[in-house]
Design an enzyme around this catalytic site. Structure first.
Site, PDB file in Angstrom:
ATOM      1  N   LYS A   1      25.638  36.585 -42.425  1.00 34.81           N
ATOM      2  CA  LYS A   1      25.254  36.809 -41.031  1.00 34.81           C
ATOM      3  C   LYS A   1      26.450  36.557 -40.106  1.00 34.81           C
ATOM      4  CE  LYS A   1      22.044  35.326 -37.514  1.00 34.81           C
ATOM      5  NZ  LYS A   1      21.278  34.205 -37.018  1.00 34.81           N
TER       6      LYS A   1
ATOM      7  N   ASN B   1      17.305  53.876 -35.436  1.00 36.60           N
ATOM      8  CA  ASN B   1      16.971  54.808 -34.353  1.00 36.60           C
ATOM      9  C   ASN B   1      15.469  54.781 -34.094  1.00 36.60           C
ATOM     10  OD1 ASN B   1      15.701  56.965 -36.052  1.00 36.60           O
ATOM     11  ND2 ASN B   1      17.739  56.915 -36.978  1.00 36.60           N
TER      12      ASN B   1
END
Ligand code: CTP
Length: 406
Positions: free
Chosen positions: A286, A207
């Site tokens: 990944k 955030n």
């Protein structure tokens, strides 16, 4: 600042106009403010302006009031918990350093044995002159607090060090003096920054929190004499000195770090932006792009503050509510649900508030329902306010104990 008696001494500099706002802010924060001025200062601002702002008579002349002349300076010195001299001219610094008492202001200073804060403002060369520097050294050695002048354009047309700091900085310095040592012997836990919820080894959900608010709160708590633990999620900022710094990533890690300390602390200030959800199964490798859409399944994170609200014994608990609408209503709901002593609420969409900016526009909602609405101020200043309210709660032992439903 409520109930504090502050005497402002205004000496003759162009920056005197800025001190009108200082007086106004201190008055609004609940202090009793009186002003004394040198005769030269009245050339820049009328005593009437300060009188209207402070609701108190302004003192200028030593012998103006025939009935009281012999006690005027003693009366002012007795009134003050703190004397703030702003702006302080080079002439004032010289007189104060050498005990010269040739007007009401300097005489009052000499008759005063409490805390003095001086905010010098003058031309750069005058400030840097060895005579002025020597005088500042003498005053510092006597325990007088000196606020460093700011740099920038000066009224005399030059540029350099010598500007009076902004009113909010002066007020923050005043507040800091009152809070010094008030948290000694207390242990304060502060959380800051945003949590990082892994998607795979290289990506995460995060955030916009910079961590600045929490870092400033931790700094203010250290300055008030507390032992401080700062548990921080993601933040690029340099942690303040003289505290225990714990770096975490995910909300579950932050929860574990907070719970480990909770029993031994006197207060917790949760300013961290904790992610409400995390990825249910973060990928071990990944994720490679293949399909047109990718769905991440999220599960709810533990609400750390709510858990502390259920566990709390005598700790003061402070939360934050970053909202975009119905601010007071939503914040009040969190205050009750999380069993807090007070909550700091702000509209993160307002200009000059919220993430990534050095200022904030906040309200504090107290357990008893009292609401304090603050104007836009630096996060440094808001941090001082939060810490001073924590101090009041710890000092007065007015903490809220768990309600039946917790
Ligand atoms: N908080 C927490 N743990 C969480 C979420 C929030 O401890 N999982 C804390 C924050 O640090 C803050 C307060 O709770 O002090 C309010 O956080 P906020 O996210 O604004 O409120 P929520 O209760 O999560 O409600 P919502 O996101 O629905 O507004």
């Amino acid at each position: 600042m409520r109930g504090k008696n502050i005497l402002i001494g205004v000496t003759g500099g162009i920056a005197a106009y800025k001190v009108v706002e200082v007086a106004s802010r201190l008055k609004k924060s609940g202090a009793n403010v009186k002003v004394m001025m040198t005769r030269n200062a009245t050339e820049f601002v009328s005593p009437r302006t300060f009188q209207e702002i402070t609701n108190n008579a302004v003192s200028v002349e030593m012998f103006g009031d025939a009935a009281n002349f012999h006690v005027a300076h003693i009366g002012l010195a007795k009134f003050a918990d703190l004397i703030l001299i702003a702006p302080a001219t080079a002439n004032f610094l010289a007189k104060a350093a050498h005990g010269i008492a040739d007007d009401l202001l300097t005489t009052t200073i000499l008759a005063f044995d409490g805390k003095i804060l001086v905010a010098p403002a003058m031309n750069t060369k005058m400030f840097e002159n060895p005579a002025t520097q020597e005088n500042l050294k003498i005053l510092r050695a006597r325990g007088v607090k000196i606020l460093e002048p700011a740099s920038g354009e000066l009224a005399c047309g030059t540029s350099g060090k010598g500007r009076l700091p902004e009113p909010e900085e002066i007020c923050a310095a005043v507040e800091k003096i009152f809070s010094a040592g008030r948290l000694s012997g207390k242990k304060i836990l502060v959380t800051a920054g945003g949590t990082v919820e892994a998607i795979d080894p290289v990506r995460y959900i995060g955030n916009r929190s910079s961590g600045r608010m929490g870092f400033e709160i931790a700094r203010a708590a250290v300055e008030a004499g507390a032992e401080v633990i700062l548990i921080s999620g993601k933040s690029e900022l340099e942690p303040p000195n003289n505290l225990k710094f714990v770096k975490v990533e995910a909300a579950v890690e932050m929860r574990a770090a907070v719970l480990k300390e909770f029993d031994s602390v006197d207060a917790v200030i949760m300013s961290a932006a904790v992610a409400d959800y995390r990825v249910k199964n973060p990928a071990a490798q990944k994720i490679k792009k293949s399909a047109e859409t990718l769905t991440l399944e999220l599960v709810k994170n533990p609400d750390i503050l709510k858990e502390l609200g259920g566990l709390k014994k005598s700790q003061v608990l402070v939360g934050f509510a970053a909202e975009t609408q119905n601010i007071l209503e939503y914040a009040n709901k969190k205050l009750v649900e999380k069993n807090l002593d007070f909550i700091v609420a702000n509209d993160v969409t307002a200009a000059g508030a919220g993430f990534g900016v050095p200022t904030n526009i906040a309200s504090i909602i107290h357990r008893g329902g009292e609401v304090e609405n603050f104007p836009k101020m630096s996060k440094v200043e808001l941090a001082e306010k939060i810490i001073s309210r924590v101090e009041n709660l710890l000092a007065a032992d007015k903490k809220f104990f768990p309600a039946e439903n917790f």
